[in-house]
Design a protein around this motif. Structure first.
Motif, mmCIF file in Angstrom:
data_model
loop_
_atom_site.group_PDB
_atom_site.id
_atom_site.type_symbol
_atom_site.label_atom_id
_atom_site.label_comp_id
_atom_site.label_asym_id
_atom_site.label_seq_id
_atom_site.Cartn_x
_atom_site.Cartn_y
_atom_site.Cartn_z
ATOM 1 N N LEU A 97 0.831 -1.198 0.000
ATOM 2 C CA LEU A 97 0.000 0.000 0.000
ATOM 3 C C LEU A 97 0.869 1.253 0.000
ATOM 4 C CD1 LEU A 97 -2.936 1.082 0.184
ATOM 5 C CD2 LEU A 97 -2.597 1.234 2.656
ATOM 6 N N LYS A 98 1.941 1.236 0.781
ATOM 7 C CA LYS A 98 2.814 2.412 0.857
ATOM 8 C C LYS A 98 3.389 2.773 -0.508
ATOM 9 C CE LYS A 98 7.015 4.275 2.913
ATOM 10 N NZ LYS A 98 8.166 4.052 3.806
ATOM 11 N N THR A 99 3.728 1.777 -1.296
ATOM 12 C CA THR A 99 4.355 2.036 -2.601
ATOM 13 C C THR A 99 3.330 2.223 -3.723
ATOM 14 O OG1 THR A 99 4.575 -0.348 -3.015
ATOM 15 C CG2 THR A 99 6.428 0.767 -1.955
ATOM 16 N N SER A 100 2.040 2.134 -3.384
ATOM 17 C CA SER A 100 0.996 2.313 -4.394
ATOM 18 C C SER A 100 0.758 3.799 -4.651
ATOM 19 C CB SER A 100 -0.308 1.663 -3.929
ATOM 20 O OG SER A 100 -0.141 0.275 -3.739
ATOM 21 N N ALA A 101 0.270 4.090 -5.827
ATOM 22 C CA ALA A 101 -0.037 5.475 -6.183
ATOM 23 C C ALA A 101 -1.168 6.003 -5.306
ATOM 24 C CB ALA A 101 -0.426 5.559 -7.652
ATOM 25 N N TYR A 159 -6.524 0.276 -1.729
ATOM 26 C CA TYR A 159 -6.850 0.337 -0.301
ATOM 27 C C TYR A 159 -6.380 -0.947 0.376
ATOM 28 C CZ TYR A 159 -9.814 4.108 -1.950
ATOM 29 O OH TYR A 159 -10.259 5.263 -2.550
ATOM 30 N N MET A 160 -6.187 -0.863 1.662
ATOM 31 C CA MET A 160 -5.831 -2.052 2.443
ATOM 32 C C MET A 160 -6.945 -2.339 3.443
ATOM 33 S SD MET A 160 -2.527 -2.801 4.939
ATOM 34 C CE MET A 160 -2.936 -1.471 6.106
ATOM 35 N N ILE A 161 -7.333 -3.620 3.514
ATOM 36 C CA ILE A 161 -8.277 -4.097 4.519
ATOM 37 C C ILE A 161 -7.468 -4.901 5.526
ATOM 38 C CG2 ILE A 161 -10.446 -5.308 4.919
ATOM 39 C CD1 ILE A 161 -10.667 -3.067 2.857
ATOM 40 N N ALA A 162 -7.514 -4.510 6.797
ATOM 41 C CA ALA A 162 -6.660 -5.171 7.784
ATOM 42 C C ALA A 162 -7.273 -5.094 9.174
ATOM 43 C CB ALA A 162 -5.270 -4.536 7.803
ATOM 44 N N MET A 175 2.402 3.765 10.055
ATOM 45 C CA MET A 175 0.942 3.736 9.912
ATOM 46 C C MET A 175 0.314 5.120 9.987
ATOM 47 S SD MET A 175 -0.353 0.722 9.261
ATOM 48 C CE MET A 175 -2.046 1.257 9.465
ATOM 49 N N LEU A 176 0.866 5.989 10.815
ATOM 50 C CA LEU A 176 0.249 7.300 11.023
ATOM 51 C C LEU A 176 0.662 8.319 9.960
ATOM 52 C CD1 LEU A 176 0.515 7.604 14.906
ATOM 53 C CD2 LEU A 176 -1.408 6.779 13.537
ATOM 54 N N LYS A 177 1.803 8.091 9.304
ATOM 55 C CA LYS A 177 2.295 9.050 8.313
ATOM 56 C C LYS A 177 2.064 8.595 6.872
ATOM 57 C CE LYS A 177 5.944 10.947 11.285
ATOM 58 N NZ LYS A 177 7.417 11.142 11.438
ATOM 59 N N ASP A 178 2.176 7.301 6.641
ATOM 60 C CA ASP A 178 2.120 6.797 5.267
ATOM 61 C C ASP A 178 0.717 6.433 4.797
ATOM 62 O OD1 ASP A 178 4.896 7.005 4.909
ATOM 63 O OD2 ASP A 178 5.225 5.086 5.915
ATOM 64 N N PHE A 179 -0.226 6.280 5.748
ATOM 65 C CA PHE A 179 -1.578 5.862 5.400
ATOM 66 C C PHE A 179 -2.611 6.810 5.991
ATOM 67 C CE2 PHE A 179 0.765 1.699 6.088
ATOM 68 C CZ PHE A 179 1.173 1.607 4.761
ATOM 69 N N THR A 180 -3.776 6.801 5.369
ATOM 70 C CA THR A 180 -4.892 7.578 5.896
ATOM 71 C C THR A 180 -6.089 6.661 6.105
ATOM 72 O OG1 THR A 180 -6.307 9.520 5.536
ATOM 73 C CG2 THR A 180 -5.724 8.232 3.601
ATOM 74 N N PRO A 181 -6.742 6.716 7.269
ATOM 75 C CA PRO A 181 -7.900 5.856 7.523
ATOM 76 C C PRO A 181 -9.078 6.217 6.615
ATOM 77 C CG PRO A 181 -6.996 6.753 9.571
ATOM 78 C CD PRO A 181 -6.368 7.514 8.446
ATOM 79 N N VAL A 182 -9.840 5.196 6.248
ATOM 80 C CA VAL A 182 -11.066 5.400 5.474
ATOM 81 C C VAL A 182 -12.285 5.111 6.343
ATOM 82 C CG1 VAL A 182 -12.398 4.694 3.446
ATOM 83 C CG2 VAL A 182 -9.896 4.825 3.325
ATOM 84 N N GLY A 183 -12.237 4.011 7.103
ATOM 85 C CA GLY A 183 -13.350 3.697 7.989
ATOM 86 C C GLY A 183 -13.202 2.330 8.613
ATOM 87 N N ALA A 195 -6.066 3.968 3.038
ATOM 88 C CA ALA A 195 -5.584 4.371 1.716
ATOM 89 C C ALA A 195 -4.184 4.951 1.883
ATOM 90 C CB ALA A 195 -6.515 5.420 1.118
ATOM 91 N N PRO A 196 -3.428 5.087 0.797
ATOM 92 C CA PRO A 196 -2.140 5.771 0.910
ATOM 93 C C PRO A 196 -2.334 7.223 1.361
ATOM 94 C CG PRO A 196 -2.299 4.601 -1.180
ATOM 95 C CD PRO A 196 -3.667 4.596 -0.568
#
Length: 326
Positions: free
Chosen positions: A78-82, A88-91, A112-120, A257-258
């Motif tokens: 996910l980090k390396t994705s555009a 999106y990542m489901i985890a 986790m806090l810098k490279d990704f953004t929560p969706v829900g 999401a990234p």
């Protein structure tokens, strides 16, 4: 034979379906990354919701399993994705919380806090303590009495080392004044087998994994971690209800999401997720078949939740001195 009215209705439905399909084909494909093999609970949630969300978004959604390293491979992908709103990542919360707290940055290769953004948040599921028949225990208080009188059996099974169930059991031991020793297994299946066979006196696990055996009477669930009783186990009180001061919360599964993904696309996906989780057939499938609680929470609440858990579990893990294998 088909009458004219029926034929017209069938043709209209077919053309509508073809139209939606054509619209979906015209738009880029959305990808859901899952860090675990097909068939597990995380994969099941991803595929069930992907089907329903694709209709709302009018886009094809595929689930791609990037299994390995406790979910870290999916996070690294996910980090390396555009950051284009298409990946999106489901985890489960073990990925943002326990993986982050257990592994150094050079192993994680993401923040986790810098490279990704929560969706829900998508679903939640309670953790519970189950005991074998040989203990004769029926309540959490009886378990405390039993384990204090049987020091050699002051152990509990966990589906692996270094996860939510592991440290929840450790916290329970501290709350009742007993040094509970974890016995890590390679998954819930082997642990449940040993619990049923009397090889391990107790186990901490998700409620859904032990629910059938609790209902049959082969084991007894004596307490639920978390602030409220679970709809899956309405007859089992929480530990707090039984006078034991512990509240580690439910486990949960969410979507990320990234970082810097387009806000408008994130809002569309979040709305589609909220819609899908409200559908009666989705809720029924999650509750009755996957033994999970549909539990939508928006991005802002999910962000607060993961930060709160990081702050809570950090000192707990550090105090244990636990070091994972790398």
């Amino acid at each position: 034979m088909m009458n004219r009215k029926t034929f017209t209705a069938v043709m209209a439905a077919t053309l509508l379906g073809l139209g939606l399909h054509a619209q979906a084909q015209d738009k880029p494909v959305i990808k859901f990354l899952v860090g675990f093999p097909p068939g597990g609970s995380t994969d099941t949630v991803a595929r069930l919701l992907a089907d329903k969300m694709s209709v709302v978004l009018k886009q094809t959604i595929i689930v791609e399993n990037k299994a390995g390293a406790g979910g870290r491979l999916a996070a690294q992908t996910l980090k390396t994705s555009a950051a284009d709103g298409l990946t999106y990542m489901i985890a489960p919360n073990a990925t943002p919380v326990f993986q982050t707290l257990l592994y150094p940055p050079d192993v994680l290769k993401y923040d986790m806090l810098k490279d990704f953004t929560p969706v829900g948040v998508m679903v939640s599921y309670p953790l519970a303590l189950a005991v074998g028949q040989q203990t004769g225990v029926k309540t959490a208080k009886e378990y405390v009495t039993w384990v204090k009188a049987n020091a050699k059996d002051s152990s509990f099974g966990s589906a692996g080392a270094g996860g939510h169930t592991h440290f929840s059991g450790i916290q329970l031991g501290k709350a009742i004044g007993v040094d509970l020793q974890v016995i890590p297994y390679r998954g819930n299946g082997p642990m449940v087998t040993d619990l049923l066979g009397g090889q391990v006196p107790a186990g901490v696990m998700t409620a859904g994994d032990i629910l059938p055996h609790h209902k049959s009477g082969r084991v007894r669930v004596v307490g639920v971690f978390g602030a409220q009783r679970s709809p899956l186990l309405p007859d089992v009180p929480t530990f707090k209800e039984q006078g034991i001061n512990i509240d580690t919360g439910d486990a949960w599964t969410g979507m990320w999401a990234p970082a810097n993904a387009p806000r408008d696309k994130l809002a569309q996906v979040q709305n589609a997720l909220k819609y899908a989780l409200a559908l009666p057939e989705v809720r029924d499938n999650l509750i009755s078949k996957a033994t999970l609680n549909p539990d939508f929470r928006p991005a802002e609440e999910m962000d607060r939740l993961q930060r709160k858990e990081l702050a809570y579990w950090g000192p707990v893990i550090k105090a244990t001195g636990f070091t994972p294998e790398q």
